[in-house]
Design an enzyme around this catalytic site. Structure first.
Site, PDB file in Angstrom:
ATOM      1  N   ASN A  42      -2.607   0.553  -0.532  1.00  0.00           N
ATOM      2  CA  ASN A  42      -1.932  -0.481  -1.315  1.00  0.00           C
ATOM      3  C   ASN A  42      -0.438  -0.268  -1.088  1.00  0.00           C
ATOM      4  OD1 ASN A  42      -0.721  -2.025  -3.324  1.00  0.00           O
ATOM      5  ND2 ASN A  42      -2.105  -1.357  -4.964  1.00  0.00           N
ATOM      6  N   ARG A  52      -4.493  -3.779   0.908  1.00  0.00           N
ATOM      7  CA  ARG A  52      -4.026  -4.850   0.045  1.00  0.00           C
ATOM      8  C   ARG A  52      -3.044  -5.682   0.870  1.00  0.00           C
ATOM      9  NH1 ARG A  52       0.537  -4.701  -4.653  1.00  0.00           N
ATOM     10  NH2 ARG A  52       0.228  -6.829  -5.382  1.00  0.00           N
ATOM     11  N   HIS A  91      -1.464 -10.823  -7.329  1.00  0.00           N
ATOM     12  CA  HIS A  91      -2.169  -9.825  -8.159  1.00  0.00           C
ATOM     13  C   HIS A  91      -3.626 -10.232  -8.381  1.00  0.00           C
ATOM     14  CE1 HIS A  91       1.993  -8.921 -10.077  1.00  0.00           C
ATOM     15  NE2 HIS A  91       1.726  -7.961  -9.206  1.00  0.00           N
ATOM     16  N   ARG A 123      12.740  -8.973 -10.850  1.00  0.00           N
ATOM     17  CA  ARG A 123      12.675 -10.403 -10.517  1.00  0.00           C
ATOM     18  C   ARG A 123      12.865 -11.262 -11.762  1.00  0.00           C
ATOM     19  NH1 ARG A 123       6.978  -9.745  -7.590  1.00  0.00           N
ATOM     20  NH2 ARG A 123       7.406  -7.550  -7.173  1.00  0.00           N
ATOM     21  N   GLU A 176      -7.016  -1.801  -8.629  1.00  0.00           N
ATOM     22  CA  GLU A 176      -6.968  -2.619  -7.414  1.00  0.00           C
ATOM     23  C   GLU A 176      -7.625  -1.890  -6.253  1.00  0.00           C
ATOM     24  OE1 GLU A 176      -2.662  -3.009  -8.098  1.00  0.00           O
ATOM     25  OE2 GLU A 176      -2.831  -5.087  -7.449  1.00  0.00           O
TER      26      GLU A 176
HETATM   27  C1  LIG Z   1       2.677  -9.500  -5.827  1.00  0.00           C
HETATM   28  C2  LIG Z   1       3.452  -8.482  -6.568  1.00  0.00           C
HETATM   29  O1  LIG Z   1       4.350  -8.806  -7.312  1.00  0.00           O
HETATM   30  O2  LIG Z   1       3.063  -7.205  -6.406  1.00  0.00           O
HETATM   31  P1  LIG Z   1       3.740  -5.900  -7.064  1.00  0.00           P
HETATM   32  O3  LIG Z   1       3.581  -6.030  -8.528  1.00  0.00           O
HETATM   33  O4  LIG Z   1       2.929  -4.765  -6.498  1.00  0.00           O
HETATM   34  O5  LIG Z   1       5.177  -5.893  -6.652  1.00  0.00           O
HETATM   35 MG   LIG Z   2       1.013  -3.189  -8.645  1.00  0.00          MG
END
Ligand SMILES: CC(=O)OP(=O)(O)O
Ligand SMILES: [Mg+2]
Ligand SMILES: Nc1ncnc2c1ncn2[C@@H]1O[C@H](COP(=O)(O)OP(=O)(O)O)[C@@H](O)[C@H]1O
Length: 405
Positions: free
Chosen positions: A11, A98, A187, A248, A391
């Site tokens: 992953n 993944r 996710h 983000r 996961e």
């Molecule tokens: C798609 C995504 O945001 O994955 P991660 O939470 O692992 O950054």
């Molecule tokens: Mg994660």
């Protein structure tokens, strides 16, 4: 000759690699590990061989620079070899990867061919933090074991059941179709696993229950699952839409982007970095780790408090939205790093929603455990649950099923 019953799962995240080696006869974990802060001076590898009866072996940890994902995977392969679990083992049936963005092409686990790899590469612009790391993982694993099936399990796959009304943006249809602009969601492996485990926790079949899954890790997303199928999810074309995350922004007025370009003189790439890496909790208060934010709040830090409140406000809005999308909700499940560990986040997210049948029992919420559990009071109409995600197990299952099909 040993039967090939093991699956190695990689992953690969933007700055980390999580991995597990499993024996698929009984889903025993043979080794688990993590490489984090790849590319920094203080990279850290934690590797734990497991004894197979559920007990932990001796945990090995080392810190020091690991330059990139390729180096990280070499180091992982080295650790596995030390325990006699090397990737050269004939017991290995497949390596499961993944892969975050599968676009429109992939709605199921897929054996990776040159063609498949090319498609994953084509999708880099819509998962710039993730697909490149996934690709490096695949390339390195292929070099180590060219003879072995490498299987991609896509974050986007679970969301392909979303109706067009949820998947389409309200923009010009021709433009959207020409550029494959739509909501893909991410996710998915976690949302699929957690929604199923939530049904199991309630003693029901997944087809009978409606669940809102809140996957709150570094990246965070919410999904509305009706009878085992995704009907809406908060991430979109890229993993930037939706909830407030570690780094983000989640939802913003799209006009912020061209405002920054026209008025603040930023380039598209600069805005991209701002919204993906310098926003969310880190942009609001300088920290992206919920533990640190809670610690600062306890010390009276106002910026940390505001960051927390913004995070919760957005989360609550999505709970309400998905309640409306589903009409009837049987459970709200919290998962991933924040969802599984941060009791204050769970309490705050459902506070004041008693009229919707949602409540958290303070004592149950405070219990620390690794297993799935209900944290709502007896009287509550909707079960609120903490359901640890896995996961890696889900990827291993899907990869193993595919190579044995
Ligand atoms: C798609 C995504 O945001 O994955 P991660 O939470 O692992 O950054
Ligand atoms: Mg994660
Ligand atoms: N004990 C804890 N209390 C609060 N938050 C935690 C705790 N442990 C982990 N977290 C949060 O979980 C995040 C990592 O979640 P995780 O699901 O592992 O993310 P990812 O897979 O995206 O890297 C950390 O950044 C931190 O905010």
């Amino acid at each position: 000759m040993t039967a090939a019953t093991r699956v190695l799962v990689l992953n690969s995240g933007s700055s980390s690699v999580k991995y597990q080696l499993l024996d698929m006869r009984d889903h025993t974990r043979l080794a688990v590990g993590l490489v984090e802060r790849i590319g920094e001076e203080t990279s850290r590898l934690v590797h734990t061989p497991l004894t197979g009866d559920g007990g932990d072996g001796e945990k090995r940890e080392r810190t020091g620079p690991i330059a990139d994902h390729a180096a990280a995977l070499e180091a992982v392969a080295g650790e596995l070899s030390r325990d006699g679990l090397g990737v050269d083992s004939p017991a290995l049936a497949a390596i499961g990867h993944r892969v975050v963005h599968g676009g429109l092409k992939f709605s199921a686990p897929t054996v990776i061919t040159d063609e498949v790899l090319k498609e994953i590469e084509r999708l880099v612009p819509v998962a710039p933090l993730h697909n490149p790391a996934n690709i490096t993982g695949i390339r390195t694993a292929r070099e180590l074991r060219p003879d072995l099936p490498q299987v991609a399990v896509f974050d986007t796959a679970f969301h392909t059941t979303m109706p067009e009304s949820a998947a389409r943006y309200a923009i010009d249809v021709e433009t959207a179709d020409a550029h494959r602009i739509r909501r893909y969601g991410f996710h998915g492996t976690s949302h699929a696993y957690v929604s199923r485990e939530t049904a199991r926790l309630l003693g029901k079949d997944p087809s009978e229950v409606n669940v809102i899954v809140l996957h709150l890790g570094n990246g965070a997303s919410a999904t509305a699952v009706r009878g085992g199928e995704c009907v809406d999810t908060s991430m979109g074309l890229t993993p930037l839409e939706g909830l407030v995350m570690g780094t983000r922004s989640g939802d913003i007025d799209p006009a912020v982007t061209f405002h920054l370009m026209r008025v603040a003189g930023m380039s598209a790439d600069e805005v991209d970095v701002l919204l993906n890496k310098k926003s969310g909790l880190v942009g609001l208060c300088g920290d992206n780790d919920m533990r640190e934010i809670r610690r600062r709040i306890d010390e009276g830090d106002e910026r940390a408090r505001l960051a927390f409140d913004i995070y919760i406000h957005r989360l609550k809005k999505y709970i309400g939205a998905y309640y409306a999308v589903l009409g009837r909700v049987d459970a709200v499940a919290f998962t991933a790093g924040v969802g599984e560990n941060a009791a204050p986040v769970r309490a705050a997210a459902v506070a004041g929603l008693e009229e919707m049948g949602l409540a958290v029992d303070a004592d149950l919420n405070a219990v620390r455990a690794d297993s799935a559990r209900v944290i709502s009071p007896e009287y509550a109409r909707v079960a609120v649950a903490v359901v640890p995600t896995d996961e890696e197990l889900e990827i291993a299952r899907q990869a193993y099923a595919l190579v044995n099909a």
